[in-house]
Design an enzyme around this catalytic site. Sequence first.
Site, mmCIF file in Angstrom:
data_model
loop_
_atom_site.group_PDB
_atom_site.id
_atom_site.type_symbol
_atom_site.label_atom_id
_atom_site.label_comp_id
_atom_site.label_asym_id
_atom_site.label_seq_id
_atom_site.Cartn_x
_atom_site.Cartn_y
_atom_site.Cartn_z
ATOM 1 N N GLY A 101 0.812 -1.223 0.000
ATOM 2 C CA GLY A 101 0.000 0.000 0.000
ATOM 3 C C GLY A 101 0.839 1.264 0.000
ATOM 4 O O GLY A 101 0.319 2.359 0.246
ATOM 5 N N GLU A 107 5.371 3.104 8.124
ATOM 6 C CA GLU A 107 5.129 1.862 8.874
ATOM 7 C C GLU A 107 6.393 1.438 9.608
ATOM 8 O O GLU A 107 6.355 1.028 10.778
ATOM 9 C CB GLU A 107 4.679 0.754 7.914
ATOM 10 C CG GLU A 107 3.300 1.004 7.330
ATOM 11 C CD GLU A 107 2.897 0.017 6.251
ATOM 12 O OE1 GLU A 107 1.693 -0.091 5.993
ATOM 13 O OE2 GLU A 107 3.764 -0.642 5.652
#
Length: 224
Positions: A101, A107
Site C-alpha cells: 500500500g 510503517e
Amino acid sequence: MNQDEMKRAVAIAAVEMILPKLERQSIIGVGTGSTANFFIDALAKHRDEFAGAVASSEATAARLRQHDIEVYDLNSVSQLEFYIDGADEFDNGFNLIKGGGAALTREKIVAAVAKKFICIVDETKKVDVLGRFPLPIEVIPMARSYVGRQLAALEGQPAYREGVVTDNGNIIIDLHDVEILDPKVFERHLNNIVGVVTNGLFANRGADVILMGTPQGVQTLKRD
Ligand code: 5RP
C-alpha cells in the site's frame, strides 16, 4: 472462511490481545491496508479505553478520525506499547515484506518505536522464502533511474509503480523475481543505495507476534 473473513478474524484477535494491556493513557501504532482497516473498525468500540493512536499513513489517520479515535503525531509520543499492522508476506523467521500500500516508510518508523509489533495476516501470505511478492522500495523521485540501474545490477526486475506518490512525496520501485535468502542483510544492503528512502523488508525489526488467519481459525505465532 474467505480471505476477508480471515482478515477480520485476525483483526478482532489483535484487539482482544491488546485490550487487557491498554490503559487510559496508552497510545498504540496502527498500520495501513485492508487488514489494518478491519483492526481499526474492531478497535473503534473500545475508543474510550485508551488515549489514541499514531497512524502509519494519511489513509489510516483519516479512518481513525472517522471513528473518533484521537490521532497523535509520533514526535509528541515517547512510547508505543503496540504496533498492529498487516503484511504482504511473512516467513518462519518473522521477517516480513510490507509496502503493497506504499506506506512502508512510515510503517517502519512507527514499528521501530513500538515495544511489540503484532502482525495480522491471513495464511495466504506465508512463504518459505520471501520474494514472491514484489519488494516495494521507496525512492526519492530524482533518484528513480539511478536506483533502478543499481537494482537491475543486483538480481530481480525493478519496476516503477506508475502513478503512485507516497505520503512523503516519493515514488515506489517494486523489485520482482528476487529470492531473499538473507532478509536482514538484503534489507541493509538496499538501504545503502543512495536515493533509497527505505525498503519493504521488515527483518531487522520484524514482527514479535503473528496472528495468522486460517479457515479453521486464528493461530498465534510467537518468537521463541
Ligand atoms: C501497506 C502494507 C500492508 O500492510 C500490506 O500491503 C498488506 O495489506 P492488506 O492488509 O490490504 O493485505 O504494507 O503498505
